[in-house]
Write an enzyme that holds these catalytic residues in place. Structure first.
Site, PDB file in Angstrom:
ATOM      1  N   LYS A  85     -10.160  60.839   1.264  1.00  0.00           N
ATOM      2  CA  LYS A  85      -9.577  60.099   2.401  1.00  0.00           C
ATOM      3  C   LYS A  85     -10.470  58.909   2.675  1.00  0.00           C
ATOM      4  O   LYS A  85     -11.695  59.041   2.752  1.00  0.00           O
ATOM      5  CB  LYS A  85      -9.562  61.039   3.624  1.00  0.00           C
ATOM      6  CG  LYS A  85      -8.975  60.429   4.870  1.00  0.00           C
ATOM      7  CD  LYS A  85      -7.500  60.763   5.028  1.00  0.00           C
ATOM      8  CE  LYS A  85      -6.816  59.949   6.085  1.00  0.00           C
ATOM      9  NZ  LYS A  85      -6.475  58.583   5.671  1.00  0.00           N
ATOM     10  N   LYS A 109     -18.567  62.070   6.534  1.00  0.00           N
ATOM     11  CA  LYS A 109     -17.891  62.012   7.838  1.00  0.00           C
ATOM     12  C   LYS A 109     -16.820  63.112   7.949  1.00  0.00           C
ATOM     13  O   LYS A 109     -16.710  63.779   8.970  1.00  0.00           O
ATOM     14  CB  LYS A 109     -17.246  60.626   8.003  1.00  0.00           C
ATOM     15  CG  LYS A 109     -16.884  60.274   9.402  1.00  0.00           C
ATOM     16  CD  LYS A 109     -16.258  58.885   9.495  1.00  0.00           C
ATOM     17  CE  LYS A 109     -17.224  57.763   9.168  1.00  0.00           C
ATOM     18  NZ  LYS A 109     -16.630  56.430   9.394  1.00  0.00           N
ATOM     19  N   LYS A 121     -12.511  55.494  -0.791  1.00  0.00           N
ATOM     20  CA  LYS A 121     -12.465  54.143  -0.217  1.00  0.00           C
ATOM     21  C   LYS A 121     -11.841  53.201  -1.238  1.00  0.00           C
ATOM     22  O   LYS A 121     -11.912  53.457  -2.443  1.00  0.00           O
ATOM     23  CB  LYS A 121     -13.881  53.651   0.121  1.00  0.00           C
ATOM     24  CG  LYS A 121     -13.925  52.593   1.212  1.00  0.00           C
ATOM     25  CD  LYS A 121     -13.747  53.214   2.592  1.00  0.00           C
ATOM     26  CE  LYS A 121     -13.705  52.204   3.698  1.00  0.00           C
ATOM     27  NZ  LYS A 121     -13.690  52.861   5.018  1.00  0.00           N
ATOM     28  N   THR A 205     -10.996  55.596  17.322  1.00  0.00           N
ATOM     29  CA  THR A 205     -12.418  55.442  16.957  1.00  0.00           C
ATOM     30  C   THR A 205     -13.266  55.322  18.218  1.00  0.00           C
ATOM     31  O   THR A 205     -14.271  56.026  18.382  1.00  0.00           O
ATOM     32  CB  THR A 205     -12.583  54.201  16.063  1.00  0.00           C
ATOM     33  OG1 THR A 205     -11.801  54.417  14.890  1.00  0.00           O
ATOM     34  CG2 THR A 205     -14.029  53.975  15.681  1.00  0.00           C
ATOM     35  N   ASN A 235     -11.259  45.820  17.533  1.00  0.00           N
ATOM     36  CA  ASN A 235     -10.565  47.069  17.868  1.00  0.00           C
ATOM     37  C   ASN A 235     -11.509  48.083  18.504  1.00  0.00           C
ATOM     38  O   ASN A 235     -11.288  48.539  19.633  1.00  0.00           O
ATOM     39  CB  ASN A 235      -9.919  47.633  16.585  1.00  0.00           C
ATOM     40  CG  ASN A 235      -9.328  49.017  16.786  1.00  0.00           C
ATOM     41  OD1 ASN A 235     -10.049  49.990  16.964  1.00  0.00           O
ATOM     42  ND2 ASN A 235      -8.018  49.107  16.791  1.00  0.00           N
ATOM     43  N   SER A 366      -6.387  60.101  12.104  1.00  0.00           N
ATOM     44  CA  SER A 366      -5.683  59.911  10.830  1.00  0.00           C
ATOM     45  C   SER A 366      -5.294  61.266  10.232  1.00  0.00           C
ATOM     46  O   SER A 366      -4.198  61.433   9.685  1.00  0.00           O
ATOM     47  CB  SER A 366      -6.574  59.176   9.821  1.00  0.00           C
ATOM     48  OG  SER A 366      -6.409  57.795   9.927  1.00  0.00           O
TER      49      SER A 366
HETATM   50  P1  NAD Z   1     -12.507  44.217  14.062  1.00  0.00           P
HETATM   51  O1  NAD Z   1     -12.367  43.245  12.946  1.00  0.00           O
HETATM   52  O2  NAD Z   1     -11.326  44.500  14.932  1.00  0.00           O
HETATM   53  O3  NAD Z   1     -13.704  43.743  15.049  1.00  0.00           O
HETATM   54  C1  NAD Z   1     -14.955  43.317  14.588  1.00  0.00           C
HETATM   55  C2  NAD Z   1     -15.589  42.446  15.682  1.00  0.00           C
HETATM   56  O4  NAD Z   1     -16.919  42.119  15.296  1.00  0.00           O
HETATM   57  C3  NAD Z   1     -14.869  41.128  15.931  1.00  0.00           C
HETATM   58  O5  NAD Z   1     -14.786  40.924  17.335  1.00  0.00           O
HETATM   59  C4  NAD Z   1     -15.821  40.080  15.326  1.00  0.00           C
HETATM   60  O6  NAD Z   1     -15.736  38.825  15.976  1.00  0.00           O
HETATM   61  C5  NAD Z   1     -17.142  40.747  15.610  1.00  0.00           C
HETATM   62  N1  NAD Z   1     -18.266  40.216  14.839  1.00  0.00           N
HETATM   63  C6  NAD Z   1     -18.316  39.830  13.544  1.00  0.00           C
HETATM   64  N2  NAD Z   1     -19.535  39.351  13.251  1.00  0.00           N
HETATM   65  C7  NAD Z   1     -20.274  39.445  14.389  1.00  0.00           C
HETATM   66  C8  NAD Z   1     -21.608  39.111  14.737  1.00  0.00           C
HETATM   67  N3  NAD Z   1     -22.444  38.587  13.826  1.00  0.00           N
HETATM   68  N4  NAD Z   1     -22.032  39.348  15.991  1.00  0.00           N
HETATM   69  C9  NAD Z   1     -21.212  39.892  16.910  1.00  0.00           C
HETATM   70  N5  NAD Z   1     -19.931  40.228  16.642  1.00  0.00           N
HETATM   71  C10 NAD Z   1     -19.473  40.012  15.391  1.00  0.00           C
HETATM   72  O7  NAD Z   1     -13.054  45.557  13.391  1.00  0.00           O
HETATM   73  P2  NAD Z   1     -13.037  47.049  13.972  1.00  0.00           P
HETATM   74  O8  NAD Z   1     -11.848  47.765  13.441  1.00  0.00           O
HETATM   75  O9  NAD Z   1     -13.299  47.033  15.434  1.00  0.00           O
HETATM   76  O10 NAD Z   1     -14.305  47.654  13.203  1.00  0.00           O
HETATM   77  C11 NAD Z   1     -15.624  47.354  13.624  1.00  0.00           C
HETATM   78  C12 NAD Z   1     -16.569  48.319  12.939  1.00  0.00           C
HETATM   79  O11 NAD Z   1     -16.176  49.641  13.248  1.00  0.00           O
HETATM   80  C13 NAD Z   1     -16.615  48.206  11.404  1.00  0.00           C
HETATM   81  O12 NAD Z   1     -17.924  48.522  10.963  1.00  0.00           O
HETATM   82  C14 NAD Z   1     -15.682  49.319  10.981  1.00  0.00           C
HETATM   83  O13 NAD Z   1     -15.966  49.776   9.662  1.00  0.00           O
HETATM   84  C15 NAD Z   1     -16.001  50.353  12.041  1.00  0.00           C
HETATM   85  N6  NAD Z   1     -14.958  51.353  12.177  1.00  0.00           N
HETATM   86  C16 NAD Z   1     -13.732  51.010  12.665  1.00  0.00           C
HETATM   87  C17 NAD Z   1     -12.758  51.976  12.742  1.00  0.00           C
HETATM   88  C18 NAD Z   1     -11.398  51.668  13.311  1.00  0.00           C
HETATM   89  O14 NAD Z   1     -10.606  52.603  13.440  1.00  0.00           O
HETATM   90  N7  NAD Z   1     -11.117  50.458  13.721  1.00  0.00           N
HETATM   91  C19 NAD Z   1     -13.023  53.297  12.317  1.00  0.00           C
HETATM   92  C20 NAD Z   1     -14.300  53.617  11.852  1.00  0.00           C
HETATM   93  C21 NAD Z   1     -15.260  52.616  11.789  1.00  0.00           C
END
Ligand code: NAD
Length: 437
Positions: A85, A109, A121, A205, A235, A366
């Site tokens: 997954k 995880k 992945k 998340t 997000n 999920s």
């Molecule tokens: P996203 O793209 O919605 O948001 C990422 C945010 O980070 C954006 O606001 C972007 O502007 C900001 N960003 C980028 N570079 C930056 C910097 N240098 N300084 C400050 N902010 C910065 O992504 P997301 O889905 O929220 O995911 C964020 C993290 O969470 C990732 O590492 C992702 O792997 C992890 N994650 C997300 C989920 C999920 O369900 N969305 C699940 C597990 C892990």
């Protein structure tokens, strides 16, 4: 003690492999966890390499009539505990090494949360912002055509990741259905609700991290009205801000890629989210929030009880870890703290709630989506939240207890917890003492 890191630099044929890759560094966590457990060497031999990684090129027709090819991968790291997954990332910097490391983290995880899955992945090396919507759809469908024999509801189940979303998952599920001639919504999660997606997936998340902090608040030394700084306002960051503010805590700083804002008395989270949805950066909203603009990189040093990295990998390094004033760090992002920085924080007494626990609410919901697709019966939002809460509290408490009993960091405890489950499954097939017997 098992040396998966040390032995990995030379493979079983004696071929020397590159030292200190992202995956090598990730595997050091496993090595440390193994030193706390009585596990068979077979377990490490199985987990130190991905089971299979397929590389291909996706050739699509562009809107101007030309053809263009994009590198793509799918890794199934380990499937001992169930079908693999893990998400699919569209990013111009994606590499095979990153895909395999993320698949390793997914293996851990899913074991942490006791989901019946292994880890996988996928990625396409592409800047999706440079594609039209029709090109993006063709690329998404081409990915499924290329990996149709790899993925499947009982084999390997993708989901969204960086720069992929529910609509892309809907195209991918549809392509899979066309290839197989059947409707199999369980082949992919994170779909639109109308196509079999689950309620509660959008904030899962952040909600998992929020439930974890609330459950352990007393042990973490966090009051009911603690202050929070959030790095990354996408997000995960936005939903965390909303949940914690609704619970009576104060969000004092947030950042995105263009800058950060800080207000000691607290920010208006709902107005910030509305502004982001309208395409504005957080720094554009400083004046109306009565906040100061600070450099994005200064956010981690802000005076706040809880720091939430929710942006990208490797944001907290040995250069800036010393500036952190928070008592607790909640890793909503994957891999935001480098191992060097992790040590600095540990020595300084900062408690880090690690990614494989802190952001596992996403894969947990999920999993609920997959279960609902397979049973053809859908739960309401209260049921989703109640089921998520139960798993987060159960696994969070178990990991916290391991950390206390063994006097190790919460990260080490999470890997010990995961490796315990993985080794039980791997050893159930028989180990060297049995076969040599
Ligand atoms: P996203 O793209 O919605 O948001 C990422 C945010 O980070 C954006 O606001 C972007 O502007 C900001 N960003 C980028 N570079 C930056 C910097 N240098 N300084 C400050 N902010 C910065 O992504 P997301 O889905 O929220 O995911 C964020 C993290 O969470 C990732 O590492 C992702 O792997 C992890 N994650 C997300 C989920 C999920 O369900 N969305 C699940 C597990 C892990």
């Amino acid at each position: 003690m098992m040396h998966c890191y040390a032995t990995r630099t030379r493979d079983t044929q004696g071929i020397i492999m590159a030292d200190d890759t992202l995956l090598d560094r990730a595997l050091t966590r496993l090595e440390e966890a193994a030193s706390h457990l009585q596990i068979d060497q077979d377990v490490i031999e199985k987990l130190k390499y991905p089971r299979e990684t397929t590389k291909t090129r996706l050739l699509i027709r562009m809107d101007d009539g030309s053809r263009k090819s994009f590198l793509a991968w799918r890794c199934r790291y380990d499937d001992t505990r169930g079908p693999t997954k893990g998400g699919i990332r569209f990013h111009p910097d994606s590499t095979i090494e990153e895909v395999e490391t993320l698949a390793f983290w997914m293996t851990c995880k899913c074991a942490v949360m006791n989901l019946p899955y292994g880890g996988g992945k996928g990625a396409v090396r592409v800047d999706p912002h440079g594609l039209s919507k029709t090109e993006l759809e063709r690329l998404s469908r081409a990915y499924v055509q290329a990996f149709a024999n790899t993925i499947g509801p009982d084999r390997d189940i993708p989901a969204p990741d960086v720069y992929t979303n529910a609509m892309i998952m809907g195209w991918m599920a549809d392509e899979y259905n066309q290839i197989t001639g059947q409707v199999s919504p369980a082949v992919i999660t994170g779909k639109p609700i109308a196509l079999g997606g689950s309620l509660g997936r959008n904030d899962a998340t952040a909600r998992g991290g929020f439930y974890l902090v609330r459950h352990l608040a007393a042990e973490l030394g966090l009051d009911n009205d603690h202050t929070v700084a959030i790095q990354g306002f996408g997000n995960a960051g936005q939903f965390y801000a909303r949940l914690t503010a609704e619970d009576g805590n104060t969000v004092v700083a947030v950042s995105d890629s263009a800058g950060a804002i800080y207000r000691a008395g607290g920010l208006d989270v709902e107005k910030l989210i509305a502004g982001k949805n309208a395409g504005r950066h957080v720094a554009d909203m400083a004046a109306e929030q009565g906040a100061d603009i600070i450099a994005a990189e200064d956010l981690i040093g802000i005076e706040a009880d809880l720091l939430v990295p929710a942006a990208l990998e490797d944001m907290i390094t040995k250069e800036n870890a010393g500036s952190i004033k928070a008592k607790v760090v909640l890793e909503l992002a994957n891999g935001p703290i480098t191992p060097d920085a992790d040590k600095i924080l540990n020595d300084a007494g900062v408690i880090v709630l690690p990614d494989i626990l802190a952001n596992a609410g996403g894969v947990t919901v999920s999993y609920f989506e997959w279960v609902q697709n397979r049973q053809g019966y859908y739960w309401d939002l209260e049921e989703i939240h109640a089921k998520l809460l139960k798993i987060v509290e159960r696994e969070g408490k178990a990991i916290w207890d391991i950390a206390k009993e063994r006097n190790v960091s919460v990260r080490s405890a999470a890997y010990i917890h995961a490796l315990g489950r993985l080794s039980t499954a791997i050893e159930a097939h028989g180990t060297q003492p049995f076969f040599a017997g």
